[in-house]
Design an enzyme around this catalytic site. Structure first.
Site, PDB file in Angstrom:
ATOM      1  N   LYS A  53      69.143  61.808  39.729  1.00  0.00           N
ATOM      2  CA  LYS A  53      68.164  62.453  40.557  1.00  0.00           C
ATOM      3  C   LYS A  53      67.863  63.589  40.145  1.00  0.00           C
ATOM      4  CE  LYS A  53      69.598  59.385  44.389  1.00  0.00           C
ATOM      5  NZ  LYS A  53      70.185  59.392  45.583  1.00  0.00           N
ATOM      6  N   GLN A  97      74.108  62.678  49.840  1.00  0.00           N
ATOM      7  CA  GLN A  97      74.427  61.304  48.893  1.00  0.00           C
ATOM      8  C   GLN A  97      75.311  60.467  49.680  1.00  0.00           C
ATOM      9  OE1 GLN A  97      72.789  60.346  45.901  1.00  0.00           O
ATOM     10  NE2 GLN A  97      74.080  58.575  46.064  1.00  0.00           N
ATOM     11  N   ASP A 120      64.868  61.155  52.633  1.00  0.00           N
ATOM     12  CA  ASP A 120      65.465  59.822  52.429  1.00  0.00           C
ATOM     13  C   ASP A 120      65.383  58.976  53.569  1.00  0.00           C
ATOM     14  OD1 ASP A 120      67.039  58.367  50.534  1.00  0.00           O
ATOM     15  OD2 ASP A 120      68.984  58.993  51.240  1.00  0.00           O
TER      16      ASP A 120
END
Ligand code: NDP
Length: 287
Positions: A53, A97, A120
């Site tokens: 990422k 994460q 997200d």
């Protein structure tokens, strides 16, 4: 023989577009998009995902920073750190994460993220807006990527039977809601679904988001169906999806491979969401 939905090539195209817009945003407003990643512990897969990422951000001109915490960090310390990032004007996207260590509540951490920086799309405010059919600030990256891939086939979604195998908040449920929003007749399957094979066989659009190597066999697939394989499973054969690709490609009309399918599209969507957030904060009109 199925047409391959080349997620890698699609993602490269999107990344190029994002990079151009990031450059223009910087030039016209002086705002540099910034993504802050929170990584707790040293899970090897998560460490690789975060690195990928960061690299993708750098390549598109997005500033990315990772805050690393030891696995034994206290929940309230992570919540405090996330709230501090919320306050940073120069940060436009926050991503925690997953998975995180068991002693920390995933729900509490996600709820600490400002919905307006939740690139997200996992905050209840964003998931709730999606459920209501409204406009969330962000839609979760993997489901967004899946929809782009389905749309790329040109197959009409309206009125079709769509089956999503998997009901996670990150993939299965939002994907089902996005397909529903486009007027598919949607069935969501899970570990207690009886006769999964028969349900899958009804699907004009079949999404496998299970995490079980090659669970979905060729004879579970309707001839000509669009098959999107989300699974990432490490097996003795190497990286495989949730769909038996070799069998499925003989029956499906379109199929996404693993690797080179949903994975690269997920990252591309993260870049897109971070750009969107930065553009909103700068009052810059995208498109
Ligand atoms: P979760 O483990 O959160 O969810 C898995 C879902 O599959 C659950 O709803 C579970 O049912 C269901 N399930 C498990 N076993 C079966 C079975 N035998 N039959 C039917 N359903 C079953 O996983 P995620 O949604 O987070 O991820 C799914 C897969 O996608 C994983 O392989 C993951 O690595 C991959 N992934 C890939 C991404 C990418 O970028 N390509 C991004 C995110 C995930 P129940 O709810 O009943 O337990």
């Amino acid at each position: 023989m199925a047409m391959i939905i080349d997620g890698k090539a699609m993602a490269m195209g999107i990344r190029k577009e994002v990079a151009e817009k990031v450059a223009d945003l910087k030039k016209t407003t002086g705002v540099e998009p910034k993504l802050m990643v929170v990584l707790i512990g040293e899970d090897p897969a998560s460490t690789i995902y975060v690195k990928n990422k960061e690299k993708a951000c750098k390549e598109t001109g997005i500033n990315a920073e990772t805050i690393r915490f030891p696995a034994e960090i206290k929940e309230e310390e992570v919540v405090a750190a996330v709230k501090e990032i919320n306050r940073q004007k120069e940060t436009h996207g926050i991503l925690v994460q997953l998975p995180i260590p068991k002693h920390i509540s995933e729900e509490k951490i996600i709820e600490a993220i400002s919905p307006e920086k939740d690139v997200d799309g996992l905050h209840p405010n964003n998931l709730g807006r999606l459920l209501k059919g409204g406009l969330p600030w962000f839609v979760s990256c993997t489901p967004m990527g899946i929809m782009e891939m389905v749309l790329s086939t040109g197959v009409e979604i309206k009125g079709k039977e769509a089956v999503v195998v998997g009901r996670s908040n990150m993939v299965g449920k939002p994907t089902a809601l996005l397909l529903l929003a486009r007027h598919a007749t949607v069935t969501i399957c899970h570990s207690r679904t009886t006769d999964l094979k028969e349900v899958c066989k009804r699907a004009d659009i079949l999404v496998g988001a299970v995490g079980k190597p090659e669970l979905i066999k060729g004879d579970w697939i309707k001839k000509g169906a669009v098959v999107i394989d989300v699974g990432i499973n490490r097996s003795e054969k190497g990286l495989v999806g949730d769909v038996d690709f070799k069998q499925a490609k003989e029956v499906a009309g379109y199929i996404s491979p693993v690797p080179g399918g949903v994975g690269p599209m997920t990252i591309a969507m993260l870049l897109k969401n971070t750009l969107t957030s930065a553009a909103r904060s700068a009052g810059y009109h995208l498109e």
